[in-house]
Design a protein around this motif. Structure first.
Motif, short mmCIF file in Angstrom:
data_model
loop_
_atom_site.label_atom_id
_atom_site.label_comp_id
_atom_site.label_asym_id
_atom_site.label_seq_id
_atom_site.Cartn_x
_atom_site.Cartn_y
_atom_site.Cartn_z
N VAL A 239 -47.71 -0.20 82.08
CA VAL A 239 -48.77 0.73 82.34
C VAL A 239 -48.47 1.75 81.05
CG1 VAL A 239 -49.76 2.04 83.87
CG2 VAL A 239 -48.59 0.15 84.71
N PRO A 240 -49.59 1.88 80.54
CA PRO A 240 -49.41 3.02 79.12
C PRO A 240 -49.61 4.60 79.90
CG PRO A 240 -51.02 1.38 78.64
CD PRO A 240 -50.82 1.17 80.07
N TYR A 241 -48.71 5.49 79.58
CA TYR A 241 -48.75 6.72 80.02
C TYR A 241 -50.32 7.09 79.79
CZ TYR A 241 -43.74 6.60 80.09
OH TYR A 241 -42.63 5.98 79.99
N GLY A 242 -50.99 6.89 78.70
CA GLY A 242 -52.25 7.59 78.03
C GLY A 242 -53.15 6.82 79.11
N ARG A 243 -53.27 5.89 79.90
CA ARG A 243 -54.02 5.57 80.84
C ARG A 243 -53.73 5.78 82.49
NH1 ARG A 243 -56.70 5.47 77.21
NH2 ARG A 243 -57.67 3.81 76.07
N MET A 244 -52.77 6.50 82.58
CA MET A 244 -52.75 6.84 84.10
C MET A 244 -53.61 7.91 84.48
SD MET A 244 -48.66 6.69 84.63
CE MET A 244 -47.67 5.30 84.01
N GLN A 245 -54.40 7.62 85.53
CA GLN A 245 -55.24 8.51 85.86
C GLN A 245 -54.45 9.62 86.88
OE1 GLN A 245 -58.61 8.69 85.18
NE2 GLN A 245 -58.34 7.10 83.76
N TYR A 246 -53.67 8.85 87.96
CA TYR A 246 -52.95 9.92 88.79
C TYR A 246 -51.75 9.16 89.46
CZ TYR A 246 -55.56 7.66 92.73
OH TYR A 246 -56.21 7.00 93.32
N LEU B 224 -35.33 8.12 100.79
CA LEU B 224 -36.21 7.31 99.80
C LEU B 224 -37.75 7.78 99.57
CD1 LEU B 224 -34.82 3.63 100.21
CD2 LEU B 224 -34.25 5.29 98.53
N ALA B 225 -38.49 7.19 98.43
CA ALA B 225 -39.80 7.61 98.45
C ALA B 225 -40.32 6.51 97.45
CB ALA B 225 -40.15 8.80 97.53
N SER B 226 -41.64 6.34 97.47
CA SER B 226 -42.53 5.31 96.91
C SER B 226 -43.57 5.94 95.96
CB SER B 226 -43.39 4.47 97.78
OG SER B 226 -42.89 4.07 98.69
N VAL B 227 -43.50 5.60 94.68
CA VAL B 227 -44.30 6.14 93.39
C VAL B 227 -45.36 5.08 93.26
CG1 VAL B 227 -44.42 6.84 91.23
CG2 VAL B 227 -42.50 7.48 92.51
N LYS B 228 -46.69 5.29 93.14
CA LYS B 228 -47.73 4.54 92.90
C LYS B 228 -48.47 4.94 91.57
CE LYS B 228 -50.82 1.44 95.29
NZ LYS B 228 -51.76 0.80 94.11
N MET B 229 -48.47 4.15 90.58
CA MET B 229 -49.46 4.60 89.52
C MET B 229 -50.63 4.12 89.37
SD MET B 229 -45.98 4.33 87.42
CE MET B 229 -45.49 3.97 88.91
N ARG C 107 -38.64 13.37 89.82
CA ARG C 107 -38.41 13.08 88.41
C ARG C 107 -39.56 12.62 87.65
NH1 ARG C 107 -36.73 10.70 84.11
NH2 ARG C 107 -36.73 8.89 85.26
N LEU C 108 -39.60 11.31 88.05
CA LEU C 108 -40.51 10.18 87.57
C LEU C 108 -41.84 10.72 87.45
CD1 LEU C 108 -40.16 7.54 86.40
CD2 LEU C 108 -40.99 6.59 88.52
N ARG C 109 -42.39 11.48 88.71
CA ARG C 109 -43.80 11.80 88.79
C ARG C 109 -43.95 12.72 87.75
NH1 ARG C 109 -44.24 15.25 93.87
NH2 ARG C 109 -43.13 16.51 92.50
N GLU C 110 -43.00 13.80 87.71
CA GLU C 110 -43.36 14.97 86.66
C GLU C 110 -43.36 14.29 85.37
OE1 GLU C 110 -43.91 17.94 87.20
OE2 GLU C 110 -43.69 17.28 89.35
N GLN C 111 -42.18 13.55 85.00
CA GLN C 111 -42.16 12.73 83.75
C GLN C 111 -43.51 11.94 83.35
OE1 GLN C 111 -39.50 13.28 81.92
NE2 GLN C 111 -39.52 11.50 80.24
N LEU C 112 -44.16 11.16 84.35
CA LEU C 112 -45.27 10.55 83.98
C LEU C 112 -46.22 11.57 83.88
CD1 LEU C 112 -45.20 7.93 86.71
CD2 LEU C 112 -44.44 7.57 84.37
N SER C 113 -46.67 12.71 84.43
CA SER C 113 -47.64 13.42 84.45
C SER C 113 -47.59 14.16 83.16
CB SER C 113 -47.95 14.33 85.47
OG SER C 113 -46.88 14.35 86.43
N ALA C 114 -46.34 14.49 82.82
CA ALA C 114 -46.05 15.31 81.34
C ALA C 114 -46.45 14.53 80.21
CB ALA C 114 -44.69 15.56 81.44
N ARG C 115 -45.84 13.20 80.49
CA ARG C 115 -46.23 12.07 79.14
C ARG C 115 -47.79 11.87 79.24
NH1 ARG C 115 -41.33 8.11 78.63
NH2 ARG C 115 -39.74 9.80 77.93
N GLY C 116 -48.46 11.69 80.48
CA GLY C 116 -49.67 11.50 80.35
C GLY C 116 -50.59 12.42 79.78
N GLU C 117 -50.26 13.57 80.05
CA GLU C 117 -50.91 14.86 79.29
C GLU C 117 -50.49 14.74 77.90
OE1 GLU C 117 -50.29 18.97 80.65
OE2 GLU C 117 -51.24 18.10 82.16
N ALA D 88 -54.37 11.34 78.49
CA ALA D 88 -54.94 10.36 79.41
C ALA D 88 -56.46 10.32 79.40
CB ALA D 88 -54.51 10.57 80.90
N GLY D 89 -57.04 9.22 78.98
CA GLY D 89 -58.53 9.01 79.08
C GLY D 89 -58.75 7.48 79.96
#
Lengths: 169, 513
Positions: A106-113, A127-132, A153-163, A167-168
């Motif tokens: 999943v490319p970071y640039g394609r993640m919507q949320y 534990l927690a679940s993460v869904k992209m 951490r993953l959530r922050e990382q993903l949104s930072a990288r998506g930005e 992301a489009g």
């Protein structure tokens, strides 16, 4: 344990081993119900209230339910260990499955949320679940059984990288 | 709030407190079904009574309700509908500002919707039969939410709808608006590319799955009659025959008079017999293209082209009609249409390569297909299951009876995955899946060799990343790409040939990069 479909030269992070008991509990409840239903004819027959039911079939049903559920439960540890993810520069890789394996990128640039969800049982195990989510409905990129801080951490990382990757669509 | 008269020429965007109303007749056009329904409900009783008394010839006026009651009910209905229609009209307002479209509607349950113009994915101008009689049209525009909801403006005068469409599309395509002109936009001129004759539509309908169903039905009919030795058995099949006739009619009337035109603000499709629709897909909004054919169509060499557009979604209403870019076309026409939505094929001799994609088999034209051992689980299609990548797009080919080719531009790739089941694992095979936005096109390459698929997976994710970084400049206007055969401007686009003289050098081996 590198599977043939895994891209070479990648080390997958594994999810927490605490997912194994968690899955034992959730699947165990379901398995109990299935086994109870499967052995119902046998019980009724033994108690004498359903004499006409063929004995062999009653036994077969009960044993089949028991075996199927036992098999499902026995697979859980290996299935959990087969879940993995790897962060690369441009994308996130997720792998899962034992008999039916899937590797997804999943490319970071394609993640919507990104969704992070914690159920009551998950919370008890920490534990927690993460869904992209991408614009595609077939992107089924979910990671179960991440430790809560790793999920954050993953959530922050993903949104930072998506930005960073603009992301489009 | 001021209601301005329609602008005489061009289009003026609205100031923040400037609102417009839809055409006064529109509630009637939208709600005529309800009116007819109520009329039938109330009218049937008295009508039946009238018939009964007329046929028996006596008891005049004894059983039916008195005339004054009927008149009161009718008058009440007129008042109720009139008030409801008036309120519905009065509270529906819209405005188009420089970067937003806003629609407010509803009297009891108010709804205020706004959409950013630059997020508009596609615009339809729809004219149901009744609206056509009044010269009205519905403007429907989609944002990228997989077809869950669309913003609708129903109904406007046809000219007004076209002006609004031009204004919205001009902004959606990022056209630089001259600040001194205070947002005036001229409507983009259209250039017709392709028109399907009624004969083609009839032929395509006759050779579709409906005919297969009809043949099955006829066989069933024959057997039933022979078996029961009575024609009465046919009566039970009347609903099925009616259903088939309706399916034929629907298929024919939806695609009737299908035309593809090109305007600077996108590809425009016109179609419909009773309800006409003009669909506009702005440049760069096509996420994936799929070319399919069925065994009957293959006899005459016809194909159907579908697209994924983020706003359309799967669109199960209207049998997915809106996702169809070309309902039926020859190979040459398909290439012409491909040239519209993929202006840059990214390879020399695209005609040859794309034809090999939707019609060919084996490893010609640089396609890489499943290994020979795949025939154990895929005995017919293993030489069809193939992929080929060009500079700008990935071509996925599959199916032997129902052939299909899926084309995804690299920068439109959402995510990729590899999938392997236990049997495929034994044979060393992998499915390669490419995820596009929701729609009829689901690109997948079945049963690739493990190493081949893994390399495709790695390379494709790199290609997609690179394509995203570069981002394609908007080459929409330079559409006539000579490589497809340069047919886009032709007045006789049907007689297209696929010349062998590509402009770029053909890359026979596509994995050198």
């Amino acid at each position: 344990m590198r599977e043939p479909i895994d891209p070479p030269g990648l080390d997958f992070h594994r999810v927490s081993a605490k997912l194994i008991p968690l899955r034992f509990i959730t699947l165990g409840i379901g398995a109990l119900v299935v086994i109870l239903i499967g052995s119902l004819p046998l019980v009724l027959r033994t108690l004498g209230s359903w004499q006409k039911f063929p004995g062999a079939l009653a036994w077969a049903l009960a044993i089949a339910a028991l075996l199927a559920m036992g098999w499902r439960l026995a697979l859980i540890p290996r299935q959990v260990r087969a879940i993995g993810y790897a962060e690369r520069d441009d994308d996130l890789l997720i792998r899962r499955g034992l008999f039916f394996q899937r590797v997804m990128v999943v490319p970071y640039g394609r993640m919507q949320y990104v969704d992070v969800s914690v159920g009551p049982l998950e919370r008890a195990f920490g534990l927690a679940s993460v869904k992209m989510h991408t614009a595609s409905a077939s992107t089924n990129a979910a990671l179960e059984g991440l430790p809560t801080d790793e999920a954050a951490r993953l959530r922050e990382q993903l949104s930072a990288r998506g930005e960073a990757k603009l992301a489009g669509l | 709030m001021t209601l301005s008269p329609p602008a005489p020429a061009g289009f003026q965007t609205d100031a923040a407190e400037q609102w417009h109303r839809v055409h006064p007749v529109s509630p009637l056009v939208r709600g005529w079904v309800a009116v007819v329904g109520v009329m039938v409900l109330f009218g049937r009783n008295s009508f039946e009574d009238m018939l009964r008394s007329a046929s028996s010839g006596r008891d005049y006026g004894q059983q039916g309700p008195p005339v004054w009651l009927i008149l009161t009910v009718v008058a009440a209905a007129v008042v109720v509908f009139g008030v409801a229609f008036f309120l519905s009209w009065y509270f529906t307002r819209y405005q188009v500002t420089d970067d937003q479209v806003r629609i407010n509607s509803g009297f009891l349950f108010r709804q205020q919707r706004q959409a950013r113009i630059d997020r508009v994915q596609a615009i339809d101008v729809v004219q149901p039969l009744l609206a056509r009689i009044f010269g009205l049209a519905e403007l429907k525009f989609e944002v990228a939410d997989a077809g869950r909801s669309a913003m609708k403006l129903s109904f406007l005068k046809m000219d007004e709808a076209k002006r609004l469409r031009a204004a919205i599309l001009a902004r959606a395509s990022g056209l630089a608006v001259d600040p001194t002109l205070t947002g005036t936009v001229a409507e983009a001129p259209e250039r017709e590319i392709l028109a399907l004759s009624p004969g083609r539509i009839v032929g395509a309908t006759l050779l579709s799955g409906i005919t297969v169903a009809a043949l099955v039905l006829i066989i069933v009919l024959g057997c039933t009659v022979l078996w029961l030795r009575s024609w009465a058995a046919l009566a039970g099949l009347i609903p099925m025959i009616l259903g088939l006739a309706a399916a034929y009619w629907k298929s024919f009337s939806a695609d009737f008079n299908f035309r593809i035109a090109l305007s600077p603000d996108g590809v425009r499709l016109h179609y419909g017999l009773l309800e006409t629709r003009a669909q506009t897909i702005p440049p760069g909004r096509v996420q994936a293209v799929g070319i399919t054919t069925n065994p009957l169509w293959r006899l005459v060499g016809w194909y159907r082209v579908r697209v994924n557009v983020a706003g359309y979604g799967t669109d199960r209403r209207d049998r997915g009609g809106r996702t169809v870019l070309l309902p039926v076309g020859t190979a040459a026409e398909v290439l012409t249409v491909l040239g519209l939505v993929l202006p840059d094929p990214g390879v020399g001799k695209p005609g040859e390569i794309f034809s090999a994609g939707f019609a060919g088999s084996g490893d010609g034209s640089g396609f890489i297909h499943s290994p020979r051992r795949a025939r154990l689980i895929d005995p017919f299609a293993w030489r069809r299951n193939a992929y080929r990548s060009t500079e700008t797009a990935l071509l996925c080919r599959r199916g032997v009876f129902f052939r299909s080719l899926e084309v995804v531009p690299h920068e439109r790739t959402q995510s990729l995955s590899l999938f392997q089941g236990p049997l495929m694992r034994r044979l060393g095979l992998v499915d390669f899946e490419l995820h596009s936005t929701a729609g009829p096109v689901t690109p997948v390459v079945h049963h690739m060799d493990v190493h081949e698929a893994r390399r495709l997976f790695t390379e494709q994710s790199a290609r997609a990343a690179r394509a995203r970084r570069i981002g394609r400049p908007d080459r929409w206007m330079s559409l006539t790409h000579p490589a497809y055969g340069g047919t886009a401007a032709g007045s006789n686009p049907v007689a297209t040939s696929c010349p062998k003289n590509g402009t770029a050098q053909d890359t026979e081996v596509q994995h050198e990069r």
